[in-house]
Design a protein around this motif. Structure first.
Motif, PDB file in Angstrom:
ATOM      1  N   SER A  58     -27.105 -24.878 -20.116  1.00  0.00           N
ATOM      2  CA  SER A  58     -25.903 -24.121 -20.500  1.00  0.00           C
ATOM      3  C   SER A  58     -25.295 -24.746 -21.744  1.00  0.00           C
ATOM      4  CB  SER A  58     -24.859 -24.131 -19.373  1.00  0.00           C
ATOM      5  OG  SER A  58     -25.377 -23.569 -18.186  1.00  0.00           O
ATOM      6  N   PHE A  60     -21.921 -24.379 -24.433  1.00  0.00           N
ATOM      7  CA  PHE A  60     -20.591 -23.805 -24.637  1.00  0.00           C
ATOM      8  C   PHE A  60     -20.032 -24.263 -25.982  1.00  0.00           C
ATOM      9  CE2 PHE A  60     -21.187 -24.349 -20.069  1.00  0.00           C
ATOM     10  CZ  PHE A  60     -20.791 -23.125 -19.552  1.00  0.00           C
ATOM     11  N   ALA A  65     -14.924 -21.374 -24.873  1.00  0.00           N
ATOM     12  CA  ALA A  65     -15.197 -21.638 -23.457  1.00  0.00           C
ATOM     13  C   ALA A  65     -13.930 -21.965 -22.671  1.00  0.00           C
ATOM     14  CB  ALA A  65     -16.182 -22.791 -23.334  1.00  0.00           C
ATOM     15  N   LYS A  66     -14.017 -21.778 -21.372  1.00  0.00           N
ATOM     16  CA  LYS A  66     -12.967 -22.167 -20.442  1.00  0.00           C
ATOM     17  C   LYS A  66     -13.442 -23.387 -19.649  1.00  0.00           C
ATOM     18  CE  LYS A  66     -10.033 -18.852 -21.312  1.00  0.00           C
ATOM     19  NZ  LYS A  66      -8.713 -19.173 -21.921  1.00  0.00           N
ATOM     20  N   GLU A  68     -13.039 -24.174 -16.570  1.00  0.00           N
ATOM     21  CA  GLU A  68     -13.616 -23.882 -15.258  1.00  0.00           C
ATOM     22  C   GLU A  68     -15.064 -23.430 -15.372  1.00  0.00           C
ATOM     23  OE1 GLU A  68     -11.511 -20.754 -13.307  1.00  0.00           O
ATOM     24  OE2 GLU A  68     -11.293 -19.554 -15.130  1.00  0.00           O
ATOM     25  N   ASP A  69     -15.395 -22.710 -16.455  1.00  0.00           N
ATOM     26  CA  ASP A  69     -16.783 -22.275 -16.644  1.00  0.00           C
ATOM     27  C   ASP A  69     -17.695 -23.470 -16.922  1.00  0.00           C
ATOM     28  OD1 ASP A  69     -16.035 -19.624 -16.302  1.00  0.00           O
ATOM     29  OD2 ASP A  69     -15.654 -19.339 -18.438  1.00  0.00           O
ATOM     30  N   THR A  72     -18.076 -25.360 -13.635  1.00  0.00           N
ATOM     31  CA  THR A  72     -18.951 -24.610 -12.721  1.00  0.00           C
ATOM     32  C   THR A  72     -20.417 -24.811 -13.082  1.00  0.00           C
ATOM     33  OG1 THR A  72     -17.269 -22.923 -12.288  1.00  0.00           O
ATOM     34  CG2 THR A  72     -19.569 -22.311 -11.880  1.00  0.00           C
ATOM     35  N   ALA A  73     -20.718 -24.705 -14.387  1.00  0.00           N
ATOM     36  CA  ALA A  73     -22.102 -24.885 -14.831  1.00  0.00           C
ATOM     37  C   ALA A  73     -22.590 -26.306 -14.574  1.00  0.00           C
ATOM     38  CB  ALA A  73     -22.205 -24.562 -16.317  1.00  0.00           C
ATOM     39  N   ASP A  98      -8.020 -26.903 -20.310  1.00  0.00           N
ATOM     40  CA  ASP A  98      -9.470 -26.847 -20.116  1.00  0.00           C
ATOM     41  C   ASP A  98     -10.090 -28.241 -20.227  1.00  0.00           C
ATOM     42  OD1 ASP A  98      -9.618 -24.010 -19.835  1.00  0.00           O
ATOM     43  OD2 ASP A  98      -9.251 -23.859 -21.983  1.00  0.00           O
TER      44      ASP A  98
END
Length: 350
Positions: A58, A60, A65-66, A68-69, A72-73, A98
């Motif tokens: 992943s 970002f 980007a956030k 939390e994303d 999560t990744a 963030d």
């Protein structure tokens, strides 16, 4: 405790050596510093050092980007593999909230995830940044801006890694002609590499200045030298024509100001070197310019006083800031800078 500039440079070199030998040794790498090319290479090497499939990778960007994303990744269990790779480019562009979420993950980083955080600089006053930097899971690598002499040394090392043996005058010529952007210099070495092809029967590939001047387009080199001469003569008309040609070739306005500032730093060094009694090659080494340019640099330096050179460098710094922040046309800031530099001596600093 703050690390000194030289120690950070050496740590950067040690990072590449250790990574090549044993792979990533920490779950989180924080890659910062002014040398964007080296940051990019560090991220590429880290990504190449782990085998992950497309399900476990992943990437970002901080401005998009956030937190939390990202978390999560990075928290996911690897799918059809043993490792996950999560890269955050321009981490300095993350909002404070963030970044706080990322910091919380870093403090309890999963061993199955390699998290790479990259950005020019982070605000050490932010609590989230402090938490990231202090975490034992984090390996911090910083690439400070290299000085001209250090860029020449970098060019020689980079060429050696490609199996190229550069003549002594080649690195300073390349830096003088192309500037100190490592990416531009690396592309020049790549062109030389491709031009030479396979090594000779002795396994060597000698690179002379004549060969470099043949392979690397001289258009920009001539512009650099001609602009330096025009500005040292306070020739506004000729300076404006050269800048106009550079802009038509879509060269960066910020790069043009960086180049002008670099040339005038050389003139200031030349004044100081002459005061120390340095001449010829010794003065060229002191100034960081190729020996074939030292007489022109000396001649140009004599046209300015120390105070004038300091004033011009301040104006270059101001122009650089305006180009990065102002909504006015770039050409307006460049023309204003040329006007300031080319004023008669009695008007300098007014």
């Amino acid at each position: 405790m703050a690390r000194g500039r030289e120690s950070r440079i050496e740590e950067g070199r040690a990072f590449f050596r250790r990574l090549a030998k044993e792979g990533p040794w920490a779950p989180v790498f924080l890659i910062t510093g002014e040398e964007s090319f080296l940051r990019g290479v560090a991220v590429e090497r880290l990504c190449a050092s782990v085998e992950v499939n497309e399900f476990n990778r992943s990437v970002f960007r901080g401005g998009e980007a956030k937190g939390e994303d990202i978390v999560t990744a990075a928290s996911m269990v690897p799918m059809l593999g043993d490792r996950r790779l999560v890269v955050v480019r321009e981490v300095n562009a993350l909002a404070a909230q963030d970044l706080g979420q990322v910091a919380a993950f870093v403090e309890a980083a999963a061993a199955s995830t390699l998290l790479v955080l990259e950005g020019e600089t982070l605000d050490g006053r932010q609590k989230a940044v402090q938490r990231i930097q202090r975490s034992p899971a984090v390996e911090r690598i910083d690439f400070p801006r290299l000085y001209d002499r250090e860029v020449c040394q970098w060019v020689a090392r980079r060429a050696k890694g490609r199996g190229l043996v550069l003549a002594r005058e080649v690195p300073p010529w390349l830096v003088e002609a192309l500037g100190t952007q490592l990416g531009e210099l690396d592309r020049a070495l790549e062109r030389i590499d491709l031009y030479l092809g396979a090594p000779d029967h002795e396994g060597r590939r000698e690179v002379t200045l004549d060969l470099v001047q043949e392979v690397i387009t001289e258009t920009r080199a001539r512009s650099v030298f001609e602009l330096t001469d025009a500005l040292s003569e306070r020739d506004l008309g000729r300076s404006a024509v050269i800048i106009d040609e550079m802009l038509r070739r879509q060269e960066s306005p910020i790069g043009a100001v960086t180049m002008i500032a670099r040339q005038f730093r050389q003139l200031r060094l030349a004044l100081a070197g002459r005061a120390r009694g340095l001449r010829g090659r010794e003065l060229a080494s002191w100034c960081g310019c190729p020996p074939f340019r030292v007489q022109a640099v000396e001649r140009a330096a004599r046209a300015f006083s120390e105070h004038e050179l300091e004033d011009i460098l301040l104006r270059c710094a101001k122009a650089d800031g305006l180009l990065k922040s102002s909504r006015l046309p770039d050409r307006l800031h460049l023309e204003s800078l040329l006007l300031q530099i080319c004023r008669p001596p009695r008007q300098q600093g007014s």
